[in-house]
Scaffold this active site. Structure first.
Site, short mmCIF file in Angstrom:
data_model
loop_
_atom_site.label_atom_id
_atom_site.label_comp_id
_atom_site.label_asym_id
_atom_site.label_seq_id
_atom_site.Cartn_x
_atom_site.Cartn_y
_atom_site.Cartn_z
N LYS A 1 -27.64 13.82 25.92
CA LYS A 1 -28.26 13.18 24.75
C LYS A 1 -27.51 11.90 24.38
CE LYS A 1 -27.20 14.80 20.54
NZ LYS A 1 -26.63 13.77 19.65
N ASN A 2 -26.17 11.98 24.33
CA ASN A 2 -25.38 10.86 23.81
C ASN A 2 -25.20 9.72 24.82
OD1 ASN A 2 -25.32 12.23 21.47
ND2 ASN A 2 -23.21 12.94 21.67
N CYS B 1 -24.17 12.37 6.98
CA CYS B 1 -24.86 13.60 7.37
C CYS B 1 -23.95 14.78 7.07
CB CYS B 1 -25.27 13.56 8.83
SG CYS B 1 -23.87 13.76 9.94
N ARG C 1 -19.80 8.94 7.87
CA ARG C 1 -20.37 8.20 9.02
C ARG C 1 -20.60 6.72 8.69
NH1 ARG C 1 -22.97 12.15 12.62
NH2 ARG C 1 -22.55 10.60 14.21
N ASP D 1 -17.23 17.55 19.21
CA ASP D 1 -18.55 18.19 19.37
C ASP D 1 -18.47 19.59 19.98
OD1 ASP D 1 -20.31 15.09 20.23
OD2 ASP D 1 -19.55 15.88 18.34
N ARG E 1 -32.12 19.35 18.14
CA ARG E 1 -31.79 17.94 18.28
C ARG E 1 -30.96 17.68 19.54
NH1 ARG E 1 -28.26 16.09 14.32
NH2 ARG E 1 -28.37 14.27 15.69
C1 EPZ Z 1 -20.86 9.73 18.55
O1 EPZ Z 1 -21.15 9.49 17.17
C2 EPZ Z 1 -21.68 10.95 18.94
N1 EPZ Z 1 -23.09 10.67 18.73
C3 EPZ Z 1 -21.26 12.16 18.08
O2 EPZ Z 1 -21.97 13.31 18.55
C4 EPZ Z 1 -19.79 12.42 18.29
O3 EPZ Z 1 -19.37 13.44 17.43
C5 EPZ Z 1 -18.98 11.14 17.96
O4 EPZ Z 1 -19.45 10.03 18.75
C6 EPZ Z 1 -17.51 11.31 18.25
O5 EPZ Z 1 -17.28 11.70 19.56
C7 EPZ Z 1 -23.76 9.96 19.66
O6 EPZ Z 1 -23.23 9.46 20.64
C8 EPZ Z 1 -25.22 9.78 19.43
P1 EPZ Z 1 -17.95 7.39 16.04
P2 EPZ Z 1 -20.71 8.12 16.45
O7 EPZ Z 1 -18.50 6.05 15.70
O8 EPZ Z 1 -20.89 7.00 17.38
C9 EPZ Z 1 -15.79 6.66 11.80
C10 EPZ Z 1 -23.35 15.21 18.41
O9 EPZ Z 1 -23.09 16.34 17.96
N2 EPZ Z 1 -16.44 5.34 11.83
O10 EPZ Z 1 -17.04 7.51 17.19
O11 EPZ Z 1 -21.38 8.07 15.14
C11 EPZ Z 1 -16.84 7.76 11.54
O12 EPZ Z 1 -17.10 7.90 10.17
C12 EPZ Z 1 -22.88 13.95 17.65
O13 EPZ Z 1 -23.97 15.01 19.47
C13 EPZ Z 1 -16.15 4.40 10.84
O14 EPZ Z 1 -15.36 4.67 9.94
O15 EPZ Z 1 -19.15 8.44 16.24
C14 EPZ Z 1 -16.19 8.97 12.15
O16 EPZ Z 1 -15.31 9.56 11.24
C15 EPZ Z 1 -22.32 14.28 16.31
N3 EPZ Z 1 -16.76 3.21 10.90
C16 EPZ Z 1 -15.41 8.39 13.32
O17 EPZ Z 1 -15.26 6.99 13.07
C17 EPZ Z 1 -17.66 2.88 11.91
O18 EPZ Z 1 -18.21 1.76 11.90
C18 EPZ Z 1 -16.08 8.61 14.68
O19 EPZ Z 1 -17.30 7.98 14.69
C19 EPZ Z 1 -17.94 3.83 12.90
C20 EPZ Z 1 -17.32 5.06 12.86
#
Ligand code: EPZ
Length: 422
Positions: A22-23, A116, A121, A305, A397
């Site tokens: 998915k990701n 969420c 996020r 995850d 999802r």
């Molecule tokens: C990706 O989400 C994945 N989703 C998530 O999987 C996964 O948990 C996550 O990476 C971490 O591995 C997809 O790829 C679609 P991040 P993403 O940006 O890109 C903070 C699942 O279960 N942050 O690495 O949203 C954020 O709040 C999902 O399949 C900022 O502060 O994750 C979080 O605490 C859930 N500012 C941390 O970084 C930003 O601009 C990690 O977020 C971006 C992120």
């Protein structure tokens, strides 16, 4: 509301093929808009989130169709860079379209995706990265308007190796003038898959999978045919389910190198794992052992995850285990539900202290998010008696009909769909 009904206490057995990631599929589908023409993607999982992404691409003027695990995206007639709020609200990953739409149209309008169940996020790193490339960002209430006559390559240092920000900046930089370097980039396998897809379209990117990615801007891109990687989180979920039920199974069409930290933790819990090319054999004939300390962190460390799923295994282990969640501040919502099944778990700030119990008991529980839902299904498979998991849409999802996958491995699990009068 649909529910999953599980008769627990049966060891899983047999073999299963793992579906596409998915990701990886989500950002790759978004990237299809960058090159005009027909893209053919194979191994695309049949998931709610993928369906939403296809709806968004159609709303932007693309045509998209599916034959089994193959999806064709026809992007020649794409004519909009405005993503309807209603669709943004259904899936955070719609934010992945910012980079591609900027690269194709020089403008994009999105809405704050908002938080969420698992955390706030934020998207500040995405916006700061696009701004560094020369985009002008205007925030009008919940709406974000991003425009750029020209994007110019530069050096970007991420405060945190965010997966989404790395992917968005990488896509925006593909057609920027000059060279962009992303430092402290996320290293997840899905980012490597996105780089490889973009390069098949004619992009010039190196370094994905490391913390430094270099993108040399190109003028033109062409449509592509591509195979999506297997889903390491689905694979990890099935590995844990096999161990928690004391089963013996084989995973096929999987990439073991994407699961190194997970396999390491499972072996520390006494689970027997054999790896061979794209196959993993797993067996857990005896009670798992406690694992002193697991800390979720960006790849290649233990993935957030799989935090909720591994917690189920450790709730049945012999001894005290500790899990520290460092990525999302709200990712322990499954603890209360597991406690209702007899688990002994105490949470203190972002650490969970899990004292293993000999068995779990069936109960009616609620999925609060995608991975928490998967964890409750595993708990139901291991538990004595019947478990009913509600709010199944969360699980759909990210898992392609999880009850079918698990039934193929001998589980007694079915989906209860209420008749209208119920
Ligand atoms: C990706 O989400 C994945 N989703 C998530 O999987 C996964 O948990 C996550 O990476 C971490 O591995 C997809 O790829 C679609 P991040 P993403 O940006 O890109 C903070 C699942 O279960 N942050 O690495 O949203 C954020 O709040 C999902 O399949 C900022 O502060 O994750 C979080 O605490 C859930 N500012 C941390 O970084 C930003 O601009 C990690 O977020 C971006 C992120």
């Amino acid at each position: 509301m649909e529910k999953l009904v599980i008769e627990g206490g049966r060891p899983l057995s047999g073999a299963i093929k793992i579906h596409g990631a998915k990701n990886a599929a989500l950002p790759i589908l978004a990237a299809c808009i960058m090159a005009s023409g027909t893209h053919t993607l194979h191994n695309v999982p049949n998931l709610l989130d993928i369906e939403v992404m296809l709806q968004i691409l159609r709303a932007l003027g693309c045509k998209a169709d599916r034959q089994g695990e193959t999806v064709n995206v026809h992007s020649s007639k794409a004519n909009s860079s405005y993503i309807p709020e209603e669709l943004m609200g259904q899936m955070r990953s719609s934010i992945f379209l910012m980079g591609p739409l900027l690269a194709r149209f020089g403008s994009v309008t999105v809405y704050q995706p908002g938080g969420c169940a698992i955390g706030e996020r934020k998207i500040d790193l995405h916006l700061r990265g696009l701004e560094a490339l020369g985009a002008k960002i205007e925030e009008k209430g919940n709406m974000i308007v991003c425009t750029a006559d020209v994007l110019t390559g530069t050096e970007i240092v991420l405060d945190f190796p965010s997966v989404g920000a790395t992917e968005n900046i990488m896509m925006a930089a593909v057609k920027a003038e000059g060279v962009t370097t992303i430092f402290n980039a996320a290293r997840e396998p899905e980012i490597q898959d996105l780089q490889n897809f973009l390069n098949t379209m004619g992009a010039d990117i190196i370094g994905a999978g490391t913390d430094t990615i270099t993108i040399r801007g190109v003028k033109t891109l062409a449509p592509s045919e591509y195979n999506i990687i297997p889903d390491r989180i689905v694979a990890g979920t099935i590995l844990v389910a096999a161990a928690a039920t004391r089963g013996t199974i084989t995973l096929e069409r999987v990439n073991p190198s994407h699961l190194t930290s997970v396999i390491h933790v499972l072996r520390r819990a006494g689970v027997q794992i054999l790896v061979n090319d794209d196959i993993i054999h797993v067996s857990c004939p005896t009670r798992p052992k406690a694992v002193e300390r697991i800390v979720t962190s960006p790849h290649p460390s233990f993935p957030t995850d799989l935090q909720s799923q591994i917690m189920v295994l450790l709730s049945l282990a012999d001894g005290l285990s500790i899990i520290k969640e460092t990525i999302f501040e709200g990712r322990f919502k499954h603890v209360d539900e597991l406690s209702r099944m007899g688990a002994d778990i105490r949470v203190d700030l972002n650490s969970a202290f899990i004292r293993g119990v000999p068995r779990l008991y069936g109960a009616t529980v609620e999925a609060t998010d995608l991975r928490a839902g998967a964890a409750l299904v595993i708990a139901g498979l291991a538990a004595h008696g019947t478990t009913i998991v509600e709010q199944v849409h969360h699980i759909d999802r990210g898992y392609d009909r999880i009850e079918h996958m698990l039934s193929r491995l001998g589980a007694v699990i079915y989906r209860h769909t209420p008749v209208p009068s119920e």
